[in-house]
Design a protein around this motif. Structure first.
Motif, PDB file in Angstrom:
ATOM      1  N   LEU A 100      21.174  -8.485  46.027  1.00  0.00           N
ATOM      2  CA  LEU A 100      21.597  -7.394  46.778  1.00  0.00           C
ATOM      3  C   LEU A 100      20.776  -6.888  47.823  1.00  0.00           C
ATOM      4  O   LEU A 100      20.802  -6.502  49.152  1.00  0.00           O
ATOM      5  N   SER A 101      19.565  -6.477  47.155  1.00  0.00           N
ATOM      6  CA  SER A 101      18.225  -5.899  48.167  1.00  0.00           C
ATOM      7  C   SER A 101      18.022  -7.043  49.075  1.00  0.00           C
ATOM      8  O   SER A 101      18.017  -6.670  50.240  1.00  0.00           O
ATOM      9  N   GLU A 102      17.786  -8.264  48.815  1.00  0.00           N
ATOM     10  CA  GLU A 102      17.447  -9.080  49.789  1.00  0.00           C
ATOM     11  C   GLU A 102      18.473  -9.460  50.951  1.00  0.00           C
ATOM     12  O   GLU A 102      18.163  -9.425  52.081  1.00  0.00           O
ATOM     13  N   LEU A 103      19.595  -9.496  50.581  1.00  0.00           N
ATOM     14  CA  LEU A 103      20.818  -9.677  51.431  1.00  0.00           C
ATOM     15  C   LEU A 103      20.978  -8.405  52.303  1.00  0.00           C
ATOM     16  O   LEU A 103      21.149  -8.594  53.467  1.00  0.00           O
ATOM     17  N   GLN A 104      20.749  -7.497  51.585  1.00  0.00           N
ATOM     18  CA  GLN A 104      20.926  -6.043  52.600  1.00  0.00           C
ATOM     19  C   GLN A 104      19.794  -6.282  53.676  1.00  0.00           C
ATOM     20  O   GLN A 104      19.940  -5.668  54.748  1.00  0.00           O
ATOM     21  N   ALA A 105      18.689  -6.607  53.459  1.00  0.00           N
ATOM     22  CA  ALA A 105      17.517  -7.093  54.342  1.00  0.00           C
ATOM     23  C   ALA A 105      17.568  -7.862  55.271  1.00  0.00           C
ATOM     24  O   ALA A 105      17.340  -7.690  56.625  1.00  0.00           O
TER      25      ALA A 105
ATOM     26  N   LEU B  59      29.350 -11.242  43.307  1.00  0.00           N
ATOM     27  CA  LEU B  59      29.006 -10.124  43.706  1.00  0.00           C
ATOM     28  C   LEU B  59      30.020  -9.617  44.866  1.00  0.00           C
ATOM     29  O   LEU B  59      30.463  -8.463  45.165  1.00  0.00           O
ATOM     30  N   GLU B  60      30.401 -10.796  45.603  1.00  0.00           N
ATOM     31  CA  GLU B  60      31.409 -10.425  46.825  1.00  0.00           C
ATOM     32  C   GLU B  60      32.756 -10.034  46.141  1.00  0.00           C
ATOM     33  O   GLU B  60      33.200  -9.289  46.738  1.00  0.00           O
ATOM     34  N   GLU B  61      33.072 -10.964  45.151  1.00  0.00           N
ATOM     35  CA  GLU B  61      34.388 -10.895  44.523  1.00  0.00           C
ATOM     36  C   GLU B  61      34.539  -9.420  43.991  1.00  0.00           C
ATOM     37  O   GLU B  61      35.666  -8.921  43.639  1.00  0.00           O
ATOM     38  N   ALA B  62      33.338  -8.860  43.381  1.00  0.00           N
ATOM     39  CA  ALA B  62      33.301  -7.691  42.706  1.00  0.00           C
ATOM     40  C   ALA B  62      33.198  -6.529  43.692  1.00  0.00           C
ATOM     41  O   ALA B  62      33.546  -5.427  43.376  1.00  0.00           O
ATOM     42  N   GLY B  63      33.276  -6.758  44.833  1.00  0.00           N
ATOM     43  CA  GLY B  63      33.210  -5.800  45.808  1.00  0.00           C
ATOM     44  C   GLY B  63      31.996  -4.911  46.180  1.00  0.00           C
ATOM     45  O   GLY B  63      31.986  -4.059  47.049  1.00  0.00           O
ATOM     46  N   LEU B  64      30.883  -5.595  45.684  1.00  0.00           N
ATOM     47  CA  LEU B  64      29.472  -5.010  45.924  1.00  0.00           C
ATOM     48  C   LEU B  64      28.970  -5.511  47.112  1.00  0.00           C
ATOM     49  O   LEU B  64      28.201  -4.935  47.768  1.00  0.00           O
ATOM     50  N   ILE B  65      29.384  -6.564  47.578  1.00  0.00           N
ATOM     51  CA  ILE B  65      29.147  -6.995  49.191  1.00  0.00           C
ATOM     52  C   ILE B  65      30.108  -6.952  49.941  1.00  0.00           C
ATOM     53  O   ILE B  65      31.367  -7.817  49.503  1.00  0.00           O
ATOM     54  N   ARG B  66      30.414  -5.974  50.650  1.00  0.00           N
ATOM     55  CA  ARG B  66      31.644  -5.874  51.431  1.00  0.00           C
ATOM     56  C   ARG B  66      31.934  -6.878  52.785  1.00  0.00           C
ATOM     57  O   ARG B  66      32.794  -6.974  53.252  1.00  0.00           O
ATOM     58  N   GLY B  67      30.478  -7.318  53.157  1.00  0.00           N
ATOM     59  CA  GLY B  67      30.632  -8.116  54.331  1.00  0.00           C
ATOM     60  C   GLY B  67      29.122  -8.594  54.848  1.00  0.00           C
ATOM     61  O   GLY B  67      28.029  -8.108  54.366  1.00  0.00           O
TER      62      GLY B  67
END
Length: 166
Positions: free
Chosen positions: A14-19, A46-54
């Motif tokens: 999540l941290s890497e993708l956020q950056a 993580l996408e399916e769980a809604g933690l990555i919204r887009g």
């Protein structure tokens, strides 16, 4: 708490993708220390769980001609749930409104708006926002300049908190 369901690898993903949401799965896997197939499975979970919204491009609003940024503090006449929901729905339909947050306190909502020029924002303000049913007051503040615009969450703070609670 959701973070208790996430292991350190998930949080690193999540941290890497956020950056950098554009990196390849192979690069992401390398950065977090796992192979590509399980990394892709984790990202999809993580996408399916809604933690990555887009995934979004960080566009330069001023370079695209949106010279005006305004915060509008909106007070409603009624704070009944139906009225709050109706106002939120209205905000979703206004292109100039980029963010809408319901607040606790004297102001019911704060809106972040962008416009190409002041007259466009003024037309929105007087023709749409101020004429919306249930809107009692609107106070606006024009942004002179931004000092920080950091999307997402501070993962280092999350990791420190989890380490303290471990």
């Amino acid at each position: 708490m959701v973070t208790t369901r996430l292991d350190p690898i998930d949080r690193m993903i999540l941290s890497e993708l956020q950056a950098d949401g554009r990196m390849t799965n192979v690069e992401l896997a390398k950065r977090v220390g796992i192979s590509a197939p399980p990394c892709l499975r984790r990202v999809r979970a993580l996408e399916e769980a809604g933690l990555i919204r887009g995934y979004h491009a960080d566009v330069n609003d001023r370079e695209l001609g949106f010279e005006v940024q305004v915060f509008a503090m909106v007070g409603l006449e009624s704070q009944a749930e139906t009225e709050l929901s109706a106002f939120e729905e209205k905000c979703r339909g206004w292109p100039l409104v980029r963010e809408c947050h319901m607040l606790n306190g004297e102001v019911d909502f704060i809106l972040k708006c962008v416009a190409p020029d002041l007259s466009t924002f003024q037309s929105f303000l007087t023709g749409a926002l101020l004429t919306t049913p249930n809107v009692a007051s609107v106070k606006t503040s024009l942004v002179i300049r931004g000092a920080k615009d950091e999307p997402g969450v501070p993962f280092d703070v999350l990791e420190e908190r989890l380490a303290r609670n471990a």
